[in-house]
Motif scaffolding. Structure first.
Motif, PDB file in Angstrom:
ATOM      1  N   ALA A   1       0.808  -1.224   0.000  1.00 32.66           N
ATOM      2  CA  ALA A   1       0.000   0.000   0.000  1.00 32.66           C
ATOM      3  C   ALA A   1       0.840   1.273   0.000  1.00 32.66           C
ATOM      4  N   ALA A   2       2.058   1.188   0.537  1.00 27.64           N
ATOM      5  CA  ALA A   2       2.914   2.376   0.610  1.00 27.64           C
ATOM      6  C   ALA A   2       3.090   3.015  -0.763  1.00 27.64           C
ATOM      7  N   ASN A   3       3.010   2.195  -1.814  1.00 25.83           N
ATOM      8  CA  ASN A   3       3.236   2.706  -3.155  1.00 25.83           C
ATOM      9  C   ASN A   3       2.003   3.369  -3.769  1.00 25.83           C
ATOM     10  N   GLY A   4       0.875   3.321  -3.042  1.00 23.30           N
ATOM     11  CA  GLY A   4      -0.382   3.821  -3.590  1.00 23.30           C
ATOM     12  C   GLY A   4      -0.504   5.333  -3.646  1.00 23.30           C
ATOM     13  N   GLY A   5       0.410   6.057  -2.994  1.00 23.89           N
ATOM     14  CA  GLY A   5       0.347   7.518  -3.008  1.00 23.89           C
ATOM     15  C   GLY A   5       1.189   8.099  -1.883  1.00 23.89           C
ATOM     16  N   PHE A   6       1.144   9.423  -1.770  1.00 26.17           N
ATOM     17  CA  PHE A   6       1.823  10.111  -0.662  1.00 26.17           C
ATOM     18  C   PHE A   6       0.818  11.098  -0.087  1.00 26.17           C
TER      19      PHE A   6
ATOM     20  N   ILE B   1      -3.907  16.198   1.620  1.00 26.18           N
ATOM     21  CA  ILE B   1      -3.751  16.078   0.165  1.00 26.18           C
ATOM     22  C   ILE B   1      -3.164  14.708  -0.165  1.00 26.18           C
ATOM     23  N   ALA B   2      -3.783  14.014  -1.103  1.00 23.43           N
ATOM     24  CA  ALA B   2      -3.267  12.707  -1.526  1.00 23.43           C
ATOM     25  C   ALA B   2      -2.706  12.837  -2.936  1.00 23.43           C
ATOM     26  N   TYR B   3      -1.382  12.762  -3.018  1.00 24.09           N
ATOM     27  CA  TYR B   3      -0.698  12.789  -4.315  1.00 24.09           C
ATOM     28  C   TYR B   3      -0.686  11.358  -4.848  1.00 24.09           C
ATOM     29  N   GLY B   4      -1.336  11.152  -5.975  1.00 26.00           N
ATOM     30  CA  GLY B   4      -1.481   9.805  -6.513  1.00 26.00           C
ATOM     31  C   GLY B   4      -0.187   9.221  -7.044  1.00 26.00           C
ATOM     32  N   ALA B   5      -0.178   7.888  -7.187  1.00 20.72           N
ATOM     33  CA  ALA B   5       0.991   7.197  -7.731  1.00 20.72           C
ATOM     34  C   ALA B   5       0.832   7.007  -9.229  1.00 20.72           C
ATOM     35  N   SER B   6       1.965   6.981  -9.919  1.00 21.60           N
ATOM     36  CA  SER B   6       1.998   6.634 -11.337  1.00 21.60           C
ATOM     37  C   SER B   6       3.161   5.665 -11.490  1.00 21.60           C
ATOM     38  N   PHE B   7       2.827   4.387 -11.637  1.00 17.30           N
ATOM     39  CA  PHE B   7       3.843   3.341 -11.510  1.00 17.30           C
ATOM     40  C   PHE B   7       4.767   3.229 -12.718  1.00 17.30           C
ATOM     41  N   THR B   8       6.008   2.851 -12.428  1.00 14.44           N
ATOM     42  CA  THR B   8       7.029   2.651 -13.451  1.00 14.44           C
ATOM     43  C   THR B   8       6.659   1.495 -14.381  1.00 14.44           C
ATOM     44  N   HIS B   9       6.260   0.370 -13.783  1.00 14.94           N
ATOM     45  CA  HIS B   9       6.034  -0.850 -14.562  1.00 14.94           C
ATOM     46  C   HIS B   9       4.551  -1.019 -14.903  1.00 14.94           C
TER      47      HIS B   9
END
Ligand SMILES: NC(=[NH2+])NCCC[C@H](N)C(=O)O
Length: 282
Positions: A80-85, A90-98
């Motif tokens: 879940a840590a990778n799901g955002g910051f 404010i929730a900054y969304g994730a945009s995954f490398t793979h």
């Protein structure tokens, strides 16, 4: 006699709110980090069992634990840590490398919006709290394998905080949260403490770390190799990999209370305690 110590006063503890995802669909079906061996079978039931222990550990520590529904076909969603910051509501969304993980970004962003956070679509590739760690007033930001440096600038603008970029150089420690543990959980804390693995960084980044965190705990290669640094602290209690025994001793000596959990099955995806934990800061 009053004992005076500069180490981790009990008052440093905060009550964290975190997001987790049950590993109902966990497996290793692709290889995007050196820990993953898709040709070896995984035990999803064991992963769930071990995850449940982490979940109950957090509940016992009186953390507020929120859950996002796991999605079939997204085996890494448990991290879940990778799901955002998430900071300041404010929730900054994730945009995954793979490509394998890319659908997780919108799924987490939708959860943040539903939970009442100001959910922001990211413009740059980034893997959330895997690479962004709030330490006091500063955001440490990792790059080299996953999050792009452009995302560091985006985060600096979005949150109006100082962002310190750090270069990761060892593919086994591909996310910042595999190489740095934040021990002091108080936002804005004066002299926040961290632990880190020196060999995971290039020389300029090491200089930054030495300069900013002269009293940091330096982790051993052995502990890092079981993702011992991938831990979660409320400022007093530090939940770590049970096998990171030297780190456990170092934490005790520094005045913290380490709690070991065994996530060996989830380690086969290249993740540990922190990877399974996303902090929600209103
Ligand atoms: N926050 C973390 N370090 N998460 C671990 C993610 C593991 C996942 N298999 C990946 O390689 O993307």
């Amino acid at each position: 006699m009053t004992q005076t110590t500069a180490e981790a006063p009990a008052s440093a503890a905060v009550r964290p709110s975190v997001l987790m995802c049950r590993p109902d669909h966990f497996t290793v079906s692709y290889r995007i980090n050196p820990w993953m061996f898709p040709q070896l079978p995984t035990d999803t039931a064991l992963a769930v069992q071990q995850w449940e222990v982490l979940y109950r550990t957090y509940l016992d520590l009186d953390f507020d634990v929120q859950l996002i529904d796991p999605i079939a076909g997204l085996p890494d969603m448990v991290y879940a840590a990778n799901g955002g910051f998430v900071l300041d509501g404010i929730a900054y969304g994730a945009s995954f490398t793979h490509p394998e993980r890319q659908p997780e970004g919108p799924a987490y962003l939708q959860w943040f919006a539903n939970a009442g956070f100001d959910a922001r679509e990211p413009a740059s590739v980034n893997e959330g709290e895997g690479d962004f760690l709030l330490v006091g007033d500063v955001i440490l930001a990792g790059t080299g394998f996953r999050s792009a440096t452009a995302s560091h600038e985006e985060v600096a603008r979005l949150f109006g905080r100082e962002v310190v970029s750090l270069n990761l150089v060892n593919p086994s420690f591909y996310h910042l949260d595999t190489a740095v543990a934040v021990l002091d959980a108080r936002p804005g804390a004066d002299r926040p403490r961290i632990a880190y693995l020196p060999s995971a960084f290039d020389e300029p980044s090491l200089e930054v770390l030495r300069d900013r965190f002269p009293d940091a705990i330096l982790a051993t290669e052995e502990d890092a190799a079981v993702l011992g640094l991938n831990s979660f602290s409320d400022g007093q209690n530090v939940v770590i990999a049970a096998r990171a025994t030297t780190f456990s001793r170092q934490l005790r000596e520094a005045g913290y209370s380490p709690i070991g959990v065994d996530l060996s099955e989830l380690l086969r995806g290249g993740g540990g305690v922190k990877c399974c934990t996303l902090e929600l800061r209103r």
